[in-house]
Design an enzyme around this catalytic site. Structure first.
Site, PDB file in Angstrom:
ATOM      1  N   LYS A 205      -7.949  43.764 -28.621  1.00  0.00           N
ATOM      2  CA  LYS A 205      -8.427  44.929 -29.367  1.00  0.00           C
ATOM      3  C   LYS A 205      -9.603  44.587 -30.279  1.00  0.00           C
ATOM      4  O   LYS A 205      -9.850  43.434 -30.615  1.00  0.00           O
ATOM      5  CB  LYS A 205      -7.269  45.575 -30.140  1.00  0.00           C
ATOM      6  CG  LYS A 205      -6.345  46.357 -29.181  1.00  0.00           C
ATOM      7  CD  LYS A 205      -5.258  47.127 -29.863  1.00  0.00           C
ATOM      8  CE  LYS A 205      -4.461  47.898 -28.800  1.00  0.00           C
ATOM      9  NZ  LYS A 205      -3.263  48.556 -29.346  1.00  0.00           N
ATOM     10  N   ARG A 239       2.643  43.638 -26.102  1.00  0.00           N
ATOM     11  CA  ARG A 239       1.990  44.309 -24.965  1.00  0.00           C
ATOM     12  C   ARG A 239       0.672  43.598 -24.670  1.00  0.00           C
ATOM     13  O   ARG A 239      -0.224  43.591 -25.520  1.00  0.00           O
ATOM     14  CB  ARG A 239       1.773  45.784 -25.333  1.00  0.00           C
ATOM     15  CG  ARG A 239       1.225  46.653 -24.235  1.00  0.00           C
ATOM     16  CD  ARG A 239       1.092  48.101 -24.722  1.00  0.00           C
ATOM     17  NE  ARG A 239       0.559  48.959 -23.688  1.00  0.00           N
ATOM     18  CZ  ARG A 239      -0.728  49.093 -23.410  1.00  0.00           C
ATOM     19  NH1 ARG A 239      -1.633  48.433 -24.111  1.00  0.00           N
ATOM     20  NH2 ARG A 239      -1.130  49.885 -22.436  1.00  0.00           N
TER      21      ARG A 239
HETATM   22  C1  PT1 Z   1      -0.148  49.972 -28.082  1.00  0.00           C
HETATM   23  C2  PT1 Z   1      -0.950  50.518 -27.039  1.00  0.00           C
HETATM   24  C3  PT1 Z   1      -0.294  51.372 -26.092  1.00  0.00           C
HETATM   25  N1  PT1 Z   1      -2.283  50.292 -26.937  1.00  0.00           N
HETATM   26  C4  PT1 Z   1       1.749  51.045 -27.197  1.00  0.00           C
HETATM   27  N2  PT1 Z   1       1.048  51.597 -26.187  1.00  0.00           N
HETATM   28  C5  PT1 Z   1      -2.978  50.893 -25.953  1.00  0.00           C
HETATM   29  N3  PT1 Z   1       3.076  51.287 -27.296  1.00  0.00           N
HETATM   30  C6  PT1 Z   1      -2.327  51.717 -25.019  1.00  0.00           C
HETATM   31  C7  PT1 Z   1      -9.260  48.798 -29.893  1.00  0.00           C
HETATM   32  O1  PT1 Z   1      -9.269  48.947 -31.120  1.00  0.00           O
HETATM   33  O2  PT1 Z   1      -0.669  49.195 -29.011  1.00  0.00           O
HETATM   34  N4  PT1 Z   1       1.163  50.240 -28.136  1.00  0.00           N
HETATM   35  N5  PT1 Z   1      -1.010  51.937 -25.102  1.00  0.00           N
HETATM   36  C8  PT1 Z   1      -4.467  50.660 -25.861  1.00  0.00           C
HETATM   37  N6  PT1 Z   1      -5.142  51.358 -26.915  1.00  0.00           N
HETATM   38  C9  PT1 Z   1      -6.195  50.800 -27.633  1.00  0.00           C
HETATM   39  C10 PT1 Z   1      -6.370  51.088 -28.987  1.00  0.00           C
HETATM   40  C11 PT1 Z   1      -7.040  49.885 -27.024  1.00  0.00           C
HETATM   41  C12 PT1 Z   1      -7.366  50.447 -29.719  1.00  0.00           C
HETATM   42  C13 PT1 Z   1      -8.054  49.253 -27.733  1.00  0.00           C
HETATM   43  C14 PT1 Z   1      -8.210  49.519 -29.090  1.00  0.00           C
HETATM   44  O3  PT1 Z   1     -10.037  48.032 -29.282  1.00  0.00           O
END
Ligand code: PT1
Length: 265
Positions: A205, A239
Site C-alpha cells: 500500500k 492479507r
Molecule cells: C483490506 C483490503 C481489502 N484492501 C480487507 N479487504 C484492499 N478486508 C482490498 C493504498 O493506499 O485492507 N482489508 N480489500 C485494497 N485496497 C487498497 C487501499 C489498496 C489502499 C491500496 C491502497 O495504496
C-alpha cells in the site's frame, strides 16, 4: 490470506488476472506457498476506483469461486459489498464474505451471511473508495475505528450473526492519510482487546511507498516488515500479494510471539 484480483484496474498490476484458469492456477500456487485463505475480489477498492455493476462483478467472481471450490478445500473469502454477489458466492462454495463497508453499502448482506452460516470480515472505511483519500479527518483514529467496528458488530449480532463468525479489520488505506495509517499500525494492539480476530491488509500500500520512496512494484520488503510488526501486535490474518515471502515472515513472527507467551516473558 492470499489476494486473487479479478479486476482489470487493481493497484498492483502484478496481481491482476484475466481468465478462470489463470486465476485457479494462481490460487493453487498461493495455497502451495502456504496461504490458509484465498480472498477473491471483482471490484477494485484502491483509492479512486470506480464502482462496478452487480452483473459485471458476478461474471468476474462466480466462475472462479466455483472452479476453486471444486479444486480445493482451502477457505475462500469473497471481497464484495453487494448482497447479491455474496449470495451467489456462498452458494458457489465460498466460506467468508469480506465486506469493506462492514455491512453499510447493502445491509441485506448480513442476512445472507447468516443464512449460509458463513464468516464475515467487518472493515472500517471513511467515505467510499472513489473519494476516501480526498480529506480524511479524525480526532482519534484508533478510537473511532474501534467504535465503528463495535457498532457494526452489534448490528451484525442483532441480525443474528454468531460472534464467532466475525473478524475485524482497521481498513489500512481506506480514508486514512499517511499519519492515520501509521498510528493504526502502531496501536493495533488496542483493537485486539475486542476479542475479535484482526485481519490487516498492508501489502504494497501507498503509505509504505511514501515512507520508503518506492513504487508499488518495489514494496515487498516494507510490506514484510509491517506484517511482522502487525503479527507481533496480535493480528491473526494478514492479507497479502506475496504469499511465499509473507508466510516465512509470519512463521518467524509467530515463533517469537508463541515462545514469549509460553515462556511468560
Ligand atoms: C483490506 C483490503 C481489502 N484492501 C480487507 N479487504 C484492499 N478486508 C482490498 C493504498 O493506499 O485492507 N482489508 N480489500 C485494497 N485496497 C487498497 C487501499 C489498496 C489502499 C491500496 C491502497 O495504496
Amino acid at each position: 490470506m492470499g489476494i486473487l484480483n479479478l479486476t482489470p484496474d487493481s493497484f498492483y498490476e502484478g496481481s491482476r488476472l484475466s481468465s478462470v484458469d489463470q486465476a485457479v492456477d494462481r490460487a493453487g500456487r498461493m495455497i502451495a506457498e502456504g496461504a490458509d485463505l484465498i480472498d477473491i475480489g471483482g471490484e477494485s477498492s484502491r483509492p479512486g476506483a470506480e464502482p462496478v455493476s452487480v452483473d459485471e462483478e458476478l461474471s468476474r467472481v462466480i466462475p472462479v469461486v466455483e472452479a476453486l471450490a471444486a479444486a480445493t478445500s482451502t477457505l475462500i473469502s469473497v471481497d464484495t459489498t453487494k448482497s447479491a454477489v455474496a449470495r451467489a458466492a456462498l452458494a458457489a462454495g465460498a466460506h467468508i464474505i469480506n465486506d469493506i463497508s462492514a455491512g453499510r453499502a447493502d445491509p441485506a448482506i448480513v442476512d445472507v451471511v447468516r443464512e449460509f452460516e458463513a464468516g464475515m470480515v467487518l472493515m472500517h472505511m471513511q467515505g467510499t473508495p472513489r473519494t476516501m483519500q480526498d480529506q480524511p479527518v479524525y480526532d482519534d483514529v484508533v478510537a473511532e475505528v474501534g467504535a465503528f467496528l463495535a457498532q457494526q458488530t452489534a448490528a451484525a449480532q442483532a441480525a443474528g450473526l454468531d460472534r464467532r463468525s466475525l473478524v475485524w479489520d482497521p481498513g489500512i488505506g481506506f480514508g486514512k492519510d499517511f499519519n492515520h495509517n501509521w498510528t493504526l499500525v502502531r496501536q493495533l494492539s488496542k483493537l485486539t482487546t475486542s476479542g475479535y480476530p484482526l485481519l490487516v491488509g498492508l501489502s504494497r500500500k501507498r503509505f509504505l511507498g511514501s515512507l520508503c520512496n518506492r513504487p508499488v512494484t518495489d514494496r515487498l520488503a516494507a510490506s514484510l516488515a509491517a506484517a511482522v510488526l502487525a503479527i507481533q501486535s496480535g493480528a491473526a490474518i494478514i492479507r497479502v500479494h506475496d504469499v511465499k515471502e509473507s508466510c516465512d515472515a509470519a512463521r518467524v513472527a509467530d515463533r517469537i510471539r508463541l515462545d514469549s507467551i509460553n515462556d511468560g516473558d
